[in-house]
Design an enzyme around this catalytic site. Structure first.
Site, short mmCIF file in Angstrom:
data_model
loop_
_atom_site.label_atom_id
_atom_site.label_comp_id
_atom_site.label_asym_id
_atom_site.label_seq_id
_atom_site.Cartn_x
_atom_site.Cartn_y
_atom_site.Cartn_z
CG HIS A 204 -81.21 21.24 -37.01
ND1 HIS A 204 -79.91 21.44 -37.44
CD2 HIS A 204 -81.98 21.29 -38.12
CE1 HIS A 204 -79.92 21.61 -38.76
NE2 HIS A 204 -81.16 21.53 -39.19
CB CYS A 321 -66.20 20.22 -52.30
SG CYS A 321 -64.69 19.59 -53.04
#
Length: 387
Positions: A204, A321
């Site tokens: 991909h 995060c």
């Protein structure tokens, strides 16, 4: 239509690869079956394998299809590590700082569960492997299981000295794996010329489908498999092989991948003009042609990302995060940046759909985003506790 400048995360599937995929989905047959339906599926599978091999200057027998780059890296690193323990303990894995988390998390798992000793090689300020540091770690390599490294850094784009790394490892009698997921389709990747024992890529990232990758494994390399049950691919990976995905992967691998370096250079020059305080990270020349990575002092990278997204431009920070706490990029920290500077990063990556208009739209949206992010300042690293 949104401007997509995050091709390093995934790039849109090529029309030709999509057509091959959808056409192949109508093929009925298990490639391991010996009847004509099975052999038709096998033909699709092996044509795809041959095309992927040709794109990497490898032999078809060396290409082991996997579910993607992450599995390929796991199979290479864990498989080589386990195989190297057969005759005597070799606990040490030599790995540069700033690797992709597919490698970082794999070696940390081996450290926790298998007694591996992770020996980290420093990076220089441009994100390049410290060759003297690598050589020092291989002076006595009697306990080294393998060396693994990125062909090109997935965040800052710096291309590594592949041949020299392989030369140093092989001189010490140590097998070498490279994660070439970020480099594949961007720069020439030759398995044969590199001398590597194992190489990981993913479809991909070059315009193929999500869900298929490959481990290129040299004929003399030995790995212990992750998955058991059939041994369909050289007794290295078991499971019914995905012929439609392989066919599509092969088409994507066969397509030309024009360089976007000229567009990237225009973007870099535009950022420097629009935001003079921005700092280009990584090697300014010897880097992936589709990669532009900047830090913006006084800005939170996540703030920039959200502001640009609101303006219709998709980019990446390259940072993680967790639990609402902004975290600095481990790559930038390994390159010597302070935590605050490392948190102000944006990775802009171009690909086969990128146009001049996309670059213009990004450059038009950037100054306002930087001004607003700078006014907001840096986020607190202390998590807010719920009541």
């Amino acid at each position: 239509m949104p401007v997509y400048l995050d091709h390093a995360a995934t790039t849109p599937i090529l029309p030709e690869a999509l057509a091959a995929f959808t056409a192949a989905l109508g093929t009925v047959g298990n490639p391991s079956s010996i009847h004509s339906a099975g052999q038709q599926a096998k033909m699709l599978l092996e044509d795809g394998r041959a095309a992927v091999a040709a794109s990497l200057d490898a032999e078809p027998v060396e290409v082991v299809f996997t579910s993607g780059g992450t599995e390929s890296i796991n199979l290479a690193v864990k498989g080589l590590f386990w195989a190297r323990q057969q005759d005597r303990p070799r606990p040490r894995i030599v790995v540069p700082a700033g690797e992709h988390h597919a490698t970082v998390d794999t070696v940390e798992w081996l450290e926790r569960h298998e007694g591996a000793v992770v020996d980290v090689v420093p990076l220089d300020a441009q994100g390049r492997v410290d060759l003297a540091g690598l050589e020092a770690r291989l002076t006595d390599a009697s306990d080294v299981a393998l060396v693994t490294f990125l062909w090109a850094n997935n965040e800052v784009g710096t291309i590594q000295p592949v041949s020299r790394i392989v030369e140093l490892a092989h001189a010490a009698g140590v097998p070498v794996h490279s994660d070439a997921v970020a480099a594949y389709g961007q720069v020439p990747v030759s398995f044969r010329q590199s001398g590597l024992d194992a190489l990981s890529v993913s479809a991909h990232k070059i315009g193929g489908p999500v869900g298929i990758g490959a481990l290129v494994l040299g004929r003399r390399a030995t790995v212990e498999p992750l998955i058991h049950g059939g041994g369909q691919q050289r007794q290295v990976r078991s499971g019914t092989q995905d012929a439609p995905a392989a066919a599509s992967f092969g088409v994507a691998a066969s397509m030309p991948h024009p360089s976007v370096a000229t567009l990237r250079d225009r973007l870099v020059d535009g950022v420097r003009t629009a935001v003079p305080s921005a700092v280009l990270m990584g090697d300014p020349v010897d880097r992936l042609p589709g990669n532009a990575h900047f830090t913006f002092p006084g800005c939170e990278g996540d703030s920039l990302l959200f502001l640009l997204d609101a303006a219709g431009v998709a980019v990446s920070t390259g940072s993680a995060c967790q639990a609402g706490v902004p975290e600095a990029s481990h790559v930038l920290l390994a390159m010597g940046l302070s935590e605050q500077d490392a948190r102000g990063a944006l990775r802009i990556t171009l690909g086969h759909t990128t146009t001049d208009a996309d670059v213009d739209a990004f450059l038009a949206a950037l100054p306002d985003a930087v001004a607003r992010a700078g006014a907001a300042g840096m986020a607190s690293r202390e998590p807010l506790l719920g009541r």
